[in-house]
Design an enzyme around this catalytic site. Structure first.
Site, PDB file in Angstrom:
ATOM      1  N   ASN A  97       0.833  -1.203   0.000  1.00  0.00           N
ATOM      2  CA  ASN A  97       0.000   0.000   0.000  1.00  0.00           C
ATOM      3  C   ASN A  97       0.871   1.258   0.000  1.00  0.00           C
ATOM      4  O   ASN A  97       1.931   1.314   0.632  1.00  0.00           O
ATOM      5  CB  ASN A  97      -1.000   0.008   1.161  1.00  0.00           C
ATOM      6  CG  ASN A  97      -0.400  -0.215   2.519  1.00  0.00           C
ATOM      7  OD1 ASN A  97       0.588  -0.921   2.670  1.00  0.00           O
ATOM      8  ND2 ASN A  97      -1.004   0.385   3.526  1.00  0.00           N
ATOM      9  N   GLU A 129       0.388   5.270   0.627  1.00  0.00           N
ATOM     10  CA  GLU A 129      -0.507   6.320   1.106  1.00  0.00           C
ATOM     11  C   GLU A 129      -0.029   7.687   0.617  1.00  0.00           C
ATOM     12  O   GLU A 129       1.052   7.813   0.035  1.00  0.00           O
ATOM     13  CB  GLU A 129      -0.574   6.268   2.640  1.00  0.00           C
ATOM     14  CG  GLU A 129      -1.129   4.933   3.115  1.00  0.00           C
ATOM     15  CD  GLU A 129      -1.350   4.847   4.614  1.00  0.00           C
ATOM     16  OE1 GLU A 129      -0.812   5.701   5.361  1.00  0.00           O
ATOM     17  OE2 GLU A 129      -2.054   3.910   5.037  1.00  0.00           O
ATOM     18  N   CYS A 170      -4.228   0.622  -2.340  1.00  0.00           N
ATOM     19  CA  CYS A 170      -4.023  -0.594  -1.549  1.00  0.00           C
ATOM     20  C   CYS A 170      -2.945  -1.487  -2.170  1.00  0.00           C
ATOM     21  O   CYS A 170      -2.682  -1.437  -3.381  1.00  0.00           O
ATOM     22  CB  CYS A 170      -5.311  -1.413  -1.480  1.00  0.00           C
ATOM     23  SG  CYS A 170      -6.656  -0.624  -0.614  1.00  0.00           S
ATOM     24  N   GLU A 191      -3.112  -4.671  -2.780  1.00  0.00           N
ATOM     25  CA  GLU A 191      -3.670  -5.615  -3.755  1.00  0.00           C
ATOM     26  C   GLU A 191      -3.735  -4.987  -5.141  1.00  0.00           C
ATOM     27  O   GLU A 191      -3.433  -5.620  -6.146  1.00  0.00           O
ATOM     28  CB  GLU A 191      -5.073  -6.058  -3.330  1.00  0.00           C
ATOM     29  CG  GLU A 191      -5.120  -6.837  -2.021  1.00  0.00           C
ATOM     30  CD  GLU A 191      -5.264  -5.954  -0.789  1.00  0.00           C
ATOM     31  OE1 GLU A 191      -4.809  -4.782  -0.814  1.00  0.00           O
ATOM     32  OE2 GLU A 191      -5.836  -6.433   0.204  1.00  0.00           O
ATOM     33  N   CYS A 220     -10.326  -4.935   0.486  1.00  0.00           N
ATOM     34  CA  CYS A 220     -11.458  -4.004   0.396  1.00  0.00           C
ATOM     35  C   CYS A 220     -12.269  -4.269  -0.868  1.00  0.00           C
ATOM     36  O   CYS A 220     -11.819  -4.947  -1.802  1.00  0.00           O
ATOM     37  CB  CYS A 220     -10.962  -2.559   0.447  1.00  0.00           C
ATOM     38  SG  CYS A 220     -10.328  -1.939  -1.123  1.00  0.00           S
ATOM     39  N   CYS A 234     -10.671  -3.333  -4.275  1.00  0.00           N
ATOM     40  CA  CYS A 234      -9.650  -4.281  -4.735  1.00  0.00           C
ATOM     41  C   CYS A 234     -10.295  -5.575  -5.232  1.00  0.00           C
ATOM     42  O   CYS A 234      -9.832  -6.159  -6.219  1.00  0.00           O
ATOM     43  CB  CYS A 234      -8.651  -4.570  -3.629  1.00  0.00           C
ATOM     44  SG  CYS A 234      -7.566  -3.151  -3.334  1.00  0.00           S
TER      45      CYS A 234
HETATM   46  N1  THU Z   1      -5.213  -1.344   2.690  1.00  0.00           N
HETATM   47  C1  THU Z   1      -4.642  -2.234   1.827  1.00  0.00           C
HETATM   48  O1  THU Z   1      -3.539  -2.003   1.314  1.00  0.00           O
HETATM   49  N2  THU Z   1      -5.316  -3.370   1.563  1.00  0.00           N
HETATM   50  C2  THU Z   1      -6.482  -3.733   2.150  1.00  0.00           C
HETATM   51  O2  THU Z   1      -6.969  -4.820   1.881  1.00  0.00           O
HETATM   52  C3  THU Z   1      -7.138  -2.848   3.091  1.00  0.00           C
HETATM   53  C4  THU Z   1      -6.521  -1.520   3.274  1.00  0.00           C
HETATM   54  C5  THU Z   1      -4.443  -0.151   3.052  1.00  0.00           C
HETATM   55  C6  THU Z   1      -4.981   1.158   2.603  1.00  0.00           C
HETATM   56  C7  THU Z   1      -4.396   2.096   3.647  1.00  0.00           C
HETATM   57  O3  THU Z   1      -3.063   2.424   3.264  1.00  0.00           O
HETATM   58  C8  THU Z   1      -4.312   1.250   4.903  1.00  0.00           C
HETATM   59  O4  THU Z   1      -4.376  -0.088   4.470  1.00  0.00           O
HETATM   60  C9  THU Z   1      -5.410   1.509   5.907  1.00  0.00           C
HETATM   61  O5  THU Z   1      -6.663   1.448   5.312  1.00  0.00           O
END
Ligand code: THU
Length: 136
Positions: A46, A48, A57, A59, A91, A94
């Site tokens: 991920n 940000e 994310c 995925e 999520c 994804c």
């Molecule tokens: N996130 C993912 O990378 N994958 C998921 O399946 C759920 C959420 C990340 C997005 C964000 O950077 C952090 O987790 C918190 O939501």
């Protein structure tokens, strides 16, 4: 669902990707790795952003890495790794992106402390919106 030795290999690659996550705001680091039927592995973490909404994310990063390498179908499995006392759950966004390329994907869920499970994208996203729904 039981895990195979190949799943553990994929989890290892996802764990390495997780170490490169850029998650200074949530501190929730996620790693993902996709194995294609040609036995190539594409990983992601991920990423940000200070504007929050631009976050991508792990995925989807892995999915887009596979696509950017020319692999847009026939993915076997994705492993998703977090450092938590419960398993990850990809999520909805994804799930939809993964379904575009491989609706029958196997989904391997793991934590750094050794929790494991496996499921399918069909179970996580029943009746996905796929290209065949568009009028031709
Ligand atoms: N996130 C993912 O990378 N994958 C998921 O399946 C759920 C959420 C990340 C997005 C964000 O950077 C952090 O987790 C918190 O939501």
């Amino acid at each position: 669902m039981t895990l195979s030795p190949g799943d553990e290999d994929l989890i290892r690659v996802a764990s390495l990707a997780r170490a490169r996550a850029y998650a200074p705001y949530s501190t929730y680091k996620v790693g993902a790795a996709i194995r294609t039927k040609r036995n190539k592995i594409h990983s992601g973490a991920n990423v940000e952003n200070v504007s929050y909404g631009m976050t991508v994310c792990a995925e989807r990063c892995a999915a887009f890495a596979a696509v950017a390498s020319g692999e847009t179908a026939d993915w076997d499995a994705i492993a998703i790794v977090i450092d938590d006392d419960k398993l990850p759950s990809p999520c909805g966004a994804c799930r939809q992106v993964l379904a575009e390329f491989s609706p029958d994907l196997r989904v391997v869920l793991a934590t750094t402390s050794g929790l494991r499970d496996a499921t399918t994208l069909r179970a996580l996203l029943p009746d996905p919106f796929l290209p065949d729904r568009l009028p031709r």
